[in-house]
Design a protein around this motif. Structure first.
Motif, PDB file in Angstrom:
ATOM      1  N   HIS A 164     -96.289   0.429 -93.228  1.00  0.00           N
ATOM      2  CA  HIS A 164     -96.174  -0.155 -94.573  1.00  0.00           C
ATOM      3  C   HIS A 164     -97.523  -0.683 -95.048  1.00  0.00           C
ATOM      4  CE1 HIS A 164     -91.807  -0.052 -94.206  1.00  0.00           C
ATOM      5  NE2 HIS A 164     -91.912  -0.667 -93.056  1.00  0.00           N
TER       6      HIS A 164
ATOM      7  N   HIS B 164     -86.567   4.059 -93.199  1.00  0.00           N
ATOM      8  CA  HIS B 164     -86.520   4.060 -91.723  1.00  0.00           C
ATOM      9  C   HIS B 164     -85.512   5.061 -91.159  1.00  0.00           C
ATOM     10  CE1 HIS B 164     -88.063   0.108 -93.030  1.00  0.00           C
ATOM     11  NE2 HIS B 164     -88.895   0.274 -92.033  1.00  0.00           N
TER      12      HIS B 164
ATOM     13  N   HIS C 194     -87.968  -7.307 -89.433  1.00  0.00           N
ATOM     14  CA  HIS C 194     -87.845  -6.733 -90.781  1.00  0.00           C
ATOM     15  C   HIS C 194     -86.725  -5.699 -90.788  1.00  0.00           C
ATOM     16  CE1 HIS C 194     -89.980  -3.050 -89.710  1.00  0.00           C
ATOM     17  NE2 HIS C 194     -90.035  -2.651 -90.956  1.00  0.00           N
TER      18      HIS C 194
ATOM     19  N   ALA D 255     -85.698  -2.790 -90.526  1.00  0.00           N
ATOM     20  CA  ALA D 255     -85.983  -1.406 -90.147  1.00  0.00           C
ATOM     21  C   ALA D 255     -84.737  -0.706 -89.606  1.00  0.00           C
ATOM     22  CB  ALA D 255     -87.084  -1.377 -89.097  1.00  0.00           C
TER      23      ALA D 255
ATOM     24  N   ILE E 275     -87.186  -4.382 -96.346  1.00  0.00           N
ATOM     25  CA  ILE E 275     -87.461  -3.102 -95.689  1.00  0.00           C
ATOM     26  C   ILE E 275     -88.947  -2.827 -95.552  1.00  0.00           C
ATOM     27  CG2 ILE E 275     -85.322  -1.907 -96.284  1.00  0.00           C
ATOM     28  CD1 ILE E 275     -87.289  -0.343 -98.275  1.00  0.00           C
TER      29      ILE E 275
ATOM     30  N   ASP F 226     -91.456   0.680 -86.201  1.00  0.00           N
ATOM     31  CA  ASP F 226     -92.134   1.655 -87.055  1.00  0.00           C
ATOM     32  C   ASP F 226     -93.272   2.384 -86.346  1.00  0.00           C
ATOM     33  OD1 ASP F 226     -90.370   0.687 -88.850  1.00  0.00           O
ATOM     34  OD2 ASP F 226     -91.826  -0.173 -90.239  1.00  0.00           O
TER      35      ASP F 226
HETATM   36 ZN   LIG Z   1     -90.554  -0.743 -91.593  1.00  0.00          ZN
END
Ligand SMILES: [Zn+2]
Length: 312
Positions: A61, A128, A194, A196, A214, A274
């Protein structure tokens, strides 16, 4: 000023594209995240060079392309990225490169009806997608078809490799369902830094809470912490999880908040969210990282080892 610099970088990119350059004879595919790199590595014929720009622990991100990345992208024969604004800060560069070479978004293979919309942005999509392995398989199938169009002589290899990878994704998908099913129903809540894990929650049957939305771009505030703390205390949630690509301090603040409210919540462990794990480790590929996550979630919440019949 930032935009101006970006413009110069892109202009430089175009200018360099016209200049003769040294390039290896190998076909080179450049991918953004390690998850996308893993998917492409699994399906292309042997001898094709696959580069992932974002390594272990890197947050897509927030990631900005470095000068080295721009050179790699410029030298690539094909670029594959995840999409749905996951690579938020690389959007412009990817779009511009798409005018001069083949750029594939894996998420374009996923039907709109399968996508989730984050509550804070109902018009947008949750990016995600790799946490529902059956969904990811659809995206990888799309990349396989697109690569087959560009390189028709790869089609047999792509087809066979994809078939094997898809089988592996789907068997891991079914295994994850069995593991989560074996957690007592009232404990199936996953609290992370977060948001995800919404696709994970939908696919495998868990309620999901994240401290941040997100994307990790916007900072979490004290209000977010106290809302989450109240929920954890009220629902007597036993464990919360940190993520490999998000700083730990956010979840530590939640644990402290619960303690001050007389509820002991433990740190269930670290999840790969991530980004995948270190190179040459069992978690340097999506299936390995995904299995590690499922085991961490199970043992973090139940405080037990995975039963023998579910061990993989
Ligand atoms: Zn993420």
């Amino acid at each position: 000023m930032k935009n101006f610099l970006q413009l110069i970088l892109v202009a430089l990119l175009f200018w360099q594209c016209g200049a003769p350059q040294e390039k290896s004879s190998k076909t080179s595919i450049v991918c953004t995240t390690s998850m996308v790199g893993d998917a492409v590595k699994n399906i292309v014929p042997e001898g094709v060079e696959v580069i992932s720009l974002m390594g272990p622990g890197v947050d897509p991100h927030l990631y900005k392309a470095t000068q080295g990345d721009l050179e790699r992208l410029q030298n690539a024969d094909v670029i594959v990225y995840s999409g749905l604004h996951l690579e938020g800060k690389m959007g412009d560069v990817l779009e511009k490169l798409g005018r001069i070479k083949k750029v594939i978004a894996l998420s374009n293979g996923i039907p709109e009806t399968d996508l989730l919309h984050p509550p804070e942005n109902p018009e947008g999509h949750d990016p995600h997608i790799w946490f529902d392995l059956s969904l990811w398989a659809k995206g990888v199938a799309f990349v396989k078809d697109e690569l087959g169009e560009i390189y028709p002589h790869w089609k047999d290899d792509l087809g066979a490799n994809f078939f094997a990878f898809e089988q592996n994704l789907l068997s891991t998908h079914n295994w994850a369902k069995s593991v989560i099913d074996s957690i007592p129903e009232n404990q199936r809540t996953l609290v992370t830094a977060h948001d995800a894990f919404s696709y994970f929650g939908r696919a495998y049957g868990m309620k999901v809470r994240g401290l941040q939305g997100i994307s990790t771009v916007s900072e979490f505030g004290l209000q977010d912490i106290s809302t989450l703390v109240n929920d954890i205390v009220a629902e007597e949630i036993p464990a919360v999880f940190v993520e490999s690509s998000v700083p730990k301090k956010s979840i530590e603040a939640v644990i402290d908040g619960c303690r001050q409210n007389g509820h002991r919540v433990i740190l269930g462990g670290q999840l790969y969210s991530d980004a995948l794990g270190e190179k040459n480790s069992p978690t340097d590929n999506l299936i390995g990282a995904f299995k590690a996550n499922v085991q961490t979630i199970y043992s973090g919440i139940t405080q037990k080892k995975l039963p023998q019949n579910l061990t993989q």
